[in-house]
Enzyme design. Structure first.
Site, short mmCIF file in Angstrom:
data_model
loop_
_atom_site.label_atom_id
_atom_site.label_comp_id
_atom_site.label_asym_id
_atom_site.label_seq_id
_atom_site.Cartn_x
_atom_site.Cartn_y
_atom_site.Cartn_z
CG HIS A 24 -0.30 -0.36 2.46
ND1 HIS A 24 0.26 -1.32 3.04
CD2 HIS A 24 0.19 0.78 3.36
CE1 HIS A 24 0.94 -0.86 4.02
NE2 HIS A 24 0.67 0.35 4.35
CG HIS B 3 1.07 5.44 4.10
ND1 HIS B 3 0.39 5.26 5.26
CD2 HIS B 3 2.00 4.29 4.09
CE1 HIS B 3 0.23 4.11 6.22
NE2 HIS B 3 1.48 3.46 5.42
#
Ligand code: 5GP
Ligand code: ZN
Length: 142
Positions: A102, A104
């Protein structure tokens, strides 16, 4: 590779866990971080389970980059932060806590300490409102 059956982000992708979703395409999903270090802190993840950057195929990484850019523009236009930090951690030593790839996106203000994590859960109403604003903005973009 870590176990996708026990992965909170896989659960979000397949609907076993809730999220305040912002965008959804063939290869990526974006939603609000529920422990935001700043208002608007959001995540772009791969739909497939890859533990870290070392496992993500290049075309999927490119899809994350495209979704991240779109979301960054939506955050800038809706939330008008002074700055925007993009962070992506790989491995325990780097501070990674969820082992599903992922990116941010963290709105930043001048003078603020650089902080990547907090234990304080965000307010659901606020997270929902921000996710709706960003999702609506993205829906108007090509
Ligand atoms: P990492 O430390 O792996 O780079 O970031 C993981 C992020 O996932 C953290 O910022 C944490 O707040 C967020 N997070 C952990 N559990 C959940 C969850 O159940 N839902 C959402 N939306 N975010 C989560
Ligand atoms: Zn996963």
């Amino acid at each position: 590779m870590t176990d996708p059956n026990n992965c909170i982000f896989c659960m979000i992708v397949d609907g076993r866990a809730p999220s305040f979703q912002v965008s959804d395409d063939e290869l990526t999903l974006a939603f609000m971080d529920i422990f935001p270090v700043a208002p608007g802190h959001s995540l772009v993840i791969t739909k497939q389970h890859y533990s870290n950057i070392f496992e993500v195929p290049p075309n999927t990484l490119a899809a994350v980059a495209r979704a991240t850019r779109r979301l960054a523009l939506a955050i800038r236009s809706e939330l008008r932060p002074e700055g925007l930090g993009l962070f992506q951690l790989n491995g325990v030593a780097a501070g990674q806590t969820v082992f599903h790839y992922h990116q941010h996106l963290i709105p930043r203000s001048s003078g603020e300490d650089l902080k990547l994590h907090t234990r304080v859960r965000g307010d659901d109403d606020e997270l929902r409102a921000t996710s709706l604003r960003l999702a609506e903005k993205l829906a108007t973009e090509p």
